[in-house]
Scaffold this motif. Structure first.
Motif, PDB file in Angstrom:
ATOM      1  N   ASN A  76       0.846  -1.189   0.000  1.00 18.93           N
ATOM      2  CA  ASN A  76       0.000   0.000   0.000  1.00 18.93           C
ATOM      3  C   ASN A  76       0.886   1.245   0.000  1.00 18.93           C
ATOM      4  O   ASN A  76       1.808   1.351   0.803  1.00 18.93           O
ATOM      5  CB  ASN A  76      -0.915  -0.023   1.236  1.00 18.93           C
ATOM      6  N   VAL A  77       0.595   2.170  -0.889  1.00 13.31           N
ATOM      7  CA  VAL A  77       1.432   3.354  -1.046  1.00 13.31           C
ATOM      8  C   VAL A  77       1.558   4.138   0.261  1.00 13.31           C
ATOM      9  O   VAL A  77       2.662   4.504   0.685  1.00 13.31           O
ATOM     10  CB  VAL A  77       0.875   4.280  -2.149  1.00 13.31           C
ATOM     11  N   ASP A  78       0.434   4.391   0.915  1.00 13.94           N
ATOM     12  CA  ASP A  78       0.453   5.179   2.142  1.00 13.94           C
ATOM     13  C   ASP A  78       1.178   4.446   3.265  1.00 13.94           C
ATOM     14  O   ASP A  78       1.904   5.061   4.054  1.00 13.94           O
ATOM     15  CB  ASP A  78      -0.974   5.518   2.560  1.00 13.94           C
ATOM     16  N   ALA A  79       0.995   3.129   3.331  1.00 13.32           N
ATOM     17  CA  ALA A  79       1.683   2.331   4.348  1.00 13.32           C
ATOM     18  C   ALA A  79       3.189   2.331   4.110  1.00 13.32           C
ATOM     19  O   ALA A  79       3.981   2.391   5.054  1.00 13.32           O
ATOM     20  CB  ALA A  79       1.146   0.900   4.348  1.00 13.32           C
ATOM     21  N   GLN A  80       3.599   2.280   2.841  1.00 15.22           N
ATOM     22  CA  GLN A  80       5.024   2.324   2.544  1.00 15.22           C
ATOM     23  C   GLN A  80       5.614   3.692   2.881  1.00 15.22           C
ATOM     24  O   GLN A  80       6.730   3.784   3.413  1.00 15.22           O
ATOM     25  CB  GLN A  80       5.280   1.978   1.073  1.00 15.22           C
ATOM     26  N   LEU A  81       4.872   4.751   2.600  1.00 10.38           N
ATOM     27  CA  LEU A  81       5.348   6.085   2.971  1.00 10.38           C
ATOM     28  C   LEU A  81       5.509   6.189   4.483  1.00 10.38           C
ATOM     29  O   LEU A  81       6.516   6.712   4.978  1.00 10.38           O
ATOM     30  CB  LEU A  81       4.369   7.154   2.470  1.00 10.38           C
ATOM     31  N   LEU A  82       4.536   5.673   5.225  1.00 13.96           N
ATOM     32  CA  LEU A  82       4.621   5.684   6.681  1.00 13.96           C
ATOM     33  C   LEU A  82       5.807   4.857   7.155  1.00 13.96           C
ATOM     34  O   LEU A  82       6.541   5.266   8.064  1.00 13.96           O
ATOM     35  CB  LEU A  82       3.324   5.137   7.282  1.00 13.96           C
ATOM     36  N   ALA A  83       6.033   3.723   6.517  1.00  9.83           N
ATOM     37  CA  ALA A  83       7.139   2.843   6.906  1.00  9.83           C
ATOM     38  C   ALA A  83       8.484   3.555   6.788  1.00  9.83           C
ATOM     39  O   ALA A  83       9.373   3.351   7.626  1.00  9.83           O
ATOM     40  CB  ALA A  83       7.135   1.582   6.051  1.00  9.83           C
ATOM     41  N   THR A  84       8.643   4.398   5.779  1.00  6.23           N
ATOM     42  CA  THR A  84       9.930   5.097   5.619  1.00  6.23           C
ATOM     43  C   THR A  84      10.216   6.020   6.798  1.00  6.23           C
ATOM     44  O   THR A  84      11.372   6.346   7.067  1.00  6.23           O
ATOM     45  CB  THR A  84       9.982   5.929   4.320  1.00  6.23           C
ATOM     46  N   GLN A  85       9.152   6.451   7.489  1.00  8.69           N
ATOM     47  CA  GLN A  85       9.319   7.334   8.641  1.00  8.69           C
ATOM     48  C   GLN A  85       9.604   6.556   9.928  1.00  8.69           C
ATOM     49  O   GLN A  85      10.044   7.133  10.918  1.00  8.69           O
ATOM     50  CB  GLN A  85       8.053   8.173   8.843  1.00  8.69           C
ATOM     51  N   LEU A  86       9.340   5.259   9.899  1.00  6.51           N
ATOM     52  CA  LEU A  86       9.455   4.437  11.104  1.00  6.51           C
ATOM     53  C   LEU A  86      10.665   3.511  11.099  1.00  6.51           C
ATOM     54  O   LEU A  86      11.106   3.052  12.149  1.00  6.51           O
ATOM     55  CB  LEU A  86       8.186   3.592  11.275  1.00  6.51           C
ATOM     56  N   ILE A  87      11.198   3.230   9.917  1.00  6.46           N
ATOM     57  CA  ILE A  87      12.338   2.317   9.800  1.00  6.46           C
ATOM     58  C   ILE A  87      13.595   2.941  10.396  1.00  6.46           C
ATOM     59  O   ILE A  87      13.856   4.135  10.234  1.00  6.46           O
ATOM     60  CB  ILE A  87      12.588   1.962   8.314  1.00  6.46           C
ATOM     61  N   LYS A  88      14.376   2.126  11.065  1.00  6.89           N
ATOM     62  CA  LYS A  88      15.675   2.542  11.590  1.00  6.89           C
ATOM     63  C   LYS A  88      16.736   2.049  10.603  1.00  6.89           C
ATOM     64  O   LYS A  88      17.051   0.859  10.564  1.00  6.89           O
ATOM     65  CB  LYS A  88      15.906   1.951  12.969  1.00  6.89           C
ATOM     66  N   PRO A  89      17.290   2.936   9.773  1.00 11.61           N
ATOM     67  CA  PRO A  89      18.196   2.524   8.695  1.00 11.61           C
ATOM     68  C   PRO A  89      19.351   1.642   9.144  1.00 11.61           C
ATOM     69  O   PRO A  89      19.675   0.654   8.496  1.00 11.61           O
ATOM     70  CB  PRO A  89      18.692   3.859   8.137  1.00 11.61           C
ATOM     71  N   ALA A  90      19.975   1.991  10.249  1.00  9.70           N
ATOM     72  CA  ALA A  90      21.149   1.246  10.701  1.00  9.70           C
ATOM     73  C   ALA A  90      20.809  -0.176  11.129  1.00  9.70           C
ATOM     74  O   ALA A  90      21.697  -1.027  11.256  1.00  9.70           O
ATOM     75  CB  ALA A  90      21.827   1.984  11.852  1.00  9.70           C
ATOM     76  N   SER A  91      19.518  -0.453  11.352  1.00 10.77           N
ATOM     77  CA  SER A  91      19.105  -1.791  11.758  1.00 10.77           C
ATOM     78  C   SER A  91      18.912  -2.729  10.568  1.00 10.77           C
ATOM     79  O   SER A  91      18.678  -3.921  10.745  1.00 10.77           O
ATOM     80  CB  SER A  91      17.790  -1.717  12.552  1.00 10.77           C
ATOM     81  N   LEU A  92      19.005  -2.180   9.370  1.00 11.90           N
ATOM     82  CA  LEU A  92      18.836  -2.968   8.155  1.00 11.90           C
ATOM     83  C   LEU A  92      20.189  -3.371   7.581  1.00 11.90           C
ATOM     84  O   LEU A  92      21.156  -2.617   7.663  1.00 11.90           O
ATOM     85  CB  LEU A  92      18.081  -2.165   7.092  1.00 11.90           C
ATOM     86  N   THR A  93      20.236  -4.550   6.973  1.00  9.83           N
ATOM     87  CA  THR A  93      21.429  -4.932   6.216  1.00  9.83           C
ATOM     88  C   THR A  93      21.345  -4.276   4.841  1.00  9.83           C
ATOM     89  O   THR A  93      20.280  -3.805   4.421  1.00  9.83           O
ATOM     90  CB  THR A  93      21.514  -6.448   6.036  1.00  9.83           C
ATOM     91  N   ALA A  94      22.455  -4.243   4.132  1.00 10.73           N
ATOM     92  CA  ALA A  94      22.451  -3.685   2.775  1.00 10.73           C
ATOM     93  C   ALA A  94      21.515  -4.485   1.876  1.00 10.73           C
ATOM     94  O   ALA A  94      20.828  -3.913   1.024  1.00 10.73           O
ATOM     95  CB  ALA A  94      23.865  -3.685   2.204  1.00 10.73           C
TER      96      ALA A  94
END
Length: 243
Positions: A80-98
């Motif tokens: 969902n477009v809106d859910a993905q936009l919201l997710a970008t605000q909630l994700i912690k970048p350093a917690s993700l692998t490349a």
């Protein structure tokens, strides 16, 4: 009895939203849907899986939602477009692998989501340069990965990265941009413009390429704004720098 939407807006105004699951958040996003925004998104290439929530409302919801990394990724996976936009605000970048960032980039739904993902997640990731190099390779077939690669290449040019071979970048742009996917053309054009603005030696060639390809020549802009057509854009920005 008050409806869930009525309760939500009351809690929204008090700023007391509690931890919600994906289903509940989607329901809240639906209550914030805006028909005008939905039509705007669709015109810009967004899929039907959207509610048309205003960007400001998404930012406000992000500030008031008690979320964790797993919830953010589950929101992204809804498509969902809106859910993905919201997710970008909630994700912690350093917690993700490349690899996880790469997967997110390739599962983007539209340009607005791609821009927010690049700005709020990829730009803050410790391996963003390695990802840029990977995504910007000539053989990259995924349009969202290629868009991100050229986006971050334009950013590096704007910041004066001296290790980039801008002449070779112009070779690729001249050869590839006209046939590229429209979502990739946008950030390739940004790179072309950045080279023209910041590299005086290569400026005539960058302008000539922009003129030859003609991309965005007739792009409509409001009065006082600069169009993305490179010959006009570069000239305007260079003139502004001289003031």
């Amino acid at each position: 009895m008050k409806s869930p939407g009525t309760y939500f807006h009351a809690e929204w105004n008090r700023g007391t939203l509690q931890r919600m699951n994906v289903k509940e958040i989607l329901a809240q996003l639906k209550t914030l849907g805006n028909e005008v925004r939905r039509k705007h998104n669709a015109k810009a290439g967004a899929p039907d899986n959207q509610f048309g929530v205003k960007l400001g409302d998404i930012r406000t919801l992000a500030k008031k939602t008690k979320a964790d990394q797993q919830l953010a990724l589950e929101l992204w996976d809804t498509g969902n477009v809106d859910a993905q936009l919201l997710a970008t605000q909630l994700i912690k970048p350093a917690s993700l692998t490349a690899d996880e960032v790469d997967k997110l980039t390739r599962s983007t739904t539209c340009a607005q989501v791609a821009d927010w993902l690049n700005s709020y997640v990829v730009a803050e990731h410790p391996e963003k340069e390695a990802l840029r190099v990977k995504w910007q390779k000539p053989k990259e077939k995924d349009r969202w990965a290629a868009r991100a690669g050229w986006h971050f290449t334009a950013s590096r040019v704007n910041k004066g990265a001296e290790d980039l071979d801008c002449s070779k970048l112009l070779d690729r742009i001249e050869k590839e941009m006209l046939k590229a996917d429209p979502v990739v053309q946008w950030t390739m054009n940004n790179t072309l413009g950045a080279i023209g603005i910041h590299d005086a030696e290569l400026r005539p060639r960058a302008i000539a390429i922009g003129e030859k390809i003609g991309l965005y020549r007739d792009w409509p802009v409001s009065k006082g704004c600069t169009p993305p057509f490179v010959p006009v854009w570069v000239e305007a920005m260079v003139a502004r720098q001289k003031k």
